[in-house]
Design an enzyme around this catalytic site. Sequence first.
Site, short mmCIF file in Angstrom:
data_model
loop_
_atom_site.label_atom_id
_atom_site.label_comp_id
_atom_site.label_asym_id
_atom_site.label_seq_id
_atom_site.Cartn_x
_atom_site.Cartn_y
_atom_site.Cartn_z
N PRO A 2 0.83 -1.20 0.00
CA PRO A 2 0.00 0.00 0.00
C PRO A 2 0.87 1.26 0.00
O PRO A 2 1.78 1.40 0.81
CB PRO A 2 -0.79 -0.13 1.31
CG PRO A 2 -0.83 -1.60 1.58
CD PRO A 2 0.49 -2.12 1.10
N GLU A 3 0.59 2.16 -0.94
CA GLU A 3 1.34 3.40 -1.06
C GLU A 3 0.43 4.57 -0.66
O GLU A 3 -0.64 4.37 -0.09
CB GLU A 3 1.85 3.55 -2.50
CG GLU A 3 2.79 2.43 -2.94
CD GLU A 3 4.15 2.47 -2.27
OE1 GLU A 3 4.47 3.48 -1.61
OE2 GLU A 3 4.89 1.48 -2.39
N HIS A 91 -5.81 -14.00 8.98
CA HIS A 91 -4.78 -12.97 9.08
C HIS A 91 -5.28 -11.67 9.73
O HIS A 91 -4.63 -10.64 9.61
CB HIS A 91 -4.22 -12.67 7.70
CG HIS A 91 -3.60 -13.86 7.03
ND1 HIS A 91 -2.49 -14.51 7.54
CD2 HIS A 91 -3.96 -14.54 5.89
CE1 HIS A 91 -2.17 -15.53 6.76
NE2 HIS A 91 -3.04 -15.56 5.76
N ARG A 113 1.35 -10.90 5.72
CA ARG A 113 2.80 -11.06 5.87
C ARG A 113 3.31 -10.58 7.23
O ARG A 113 4.50 -10.75 7.54
CB ARG A 113 3.53 -10.31 4.75
CG ARG A 113 3.20 -10.82 3.36
CD ARG A 113 4.12 -10.21 2.34
NE ARG A 113 3.73 -10.54 0.97
CZ ARG A 113 4.39 -10.18 -0.11
NH1 ARG A 113 5.51 -9.47 0.01
NH2 ARG A 113 3.97 -10.50 -1.30
#
Length: 274
Positions: A2-3, A91, A113
């Site tokens: 994500p930017e 998650h 992650r």
Amino acid sequence: MPELPEVEVTRQGIAPVLLGRRASGALARVPALRYPLPADLARRLAGQELLAIRRRGKYLLLDFGTGHLLIHLGMSGSLRLVPASRAPEKHDHLDLLFGQGRTALALRLRDPRRFGAVLWLEGAPEAHPLLAVLGIEPLDETFTPRWLFETTRGLTAAIKTALMDSHRLVGVGNIYASESLFRAGINPRTPAGKISLVRYGRLVPAIKATLNEAIAAGGSSLRDFVNSDGTSGYFQLQTFVYGREGQACRHCGGVIRMFRQGQRATYYCPRCQR
């Protein structure tokens, strides 16, 4: 990862719902992400009003008055607003809880992650080491062609690499650097220090336009990113060069090429970008 657009989309999604509400606690399902989660987070948040939600680069800052909760989505994270009673999935590592009973909401962090970060900051958040080293915001008025021209004089690094250096400029990730350089007609290999003020006069507006269009499109959902309501962004469906290796350029009809640059895939049109 994500930017800036994805983080801004997240901020815009959660702010109207959560601002002014009081937190009722927090529920952590793992002890750590990139860093250990605050052990006493539930106690710190209970009863505190959420006063503001700001973005700094790719970080979110949730202002609870007594301190700020800093959130980074890492490589694969997303924040969603869900009923607190909804069962977590594999998650879903952290819930920030608001309200009680049937109407209770959870701001739920999903991070497959586990490379995101959630930290509790006291004092001025801008002084924290993670934020103090960040460059200027590309959507601010301070980001001008003159500033970019002057800050890159003598710089031998390629312009795409320079744009992605968060110590200089924050949030212009791989997709948005490639797209902005295409719009400005600049080859991504060009040394930043050799680009003229006139060409930067095209690049800076291209960066701003690309980021704003990505925000309007809900960001880019390449892997795990979803908006706060669980929907995907669609900017990746309208790119000019990113992810289009071997396809025809939408402008000139030439073939889009890809090469590796700083371990990242760079896409460009050899005809349009010189």
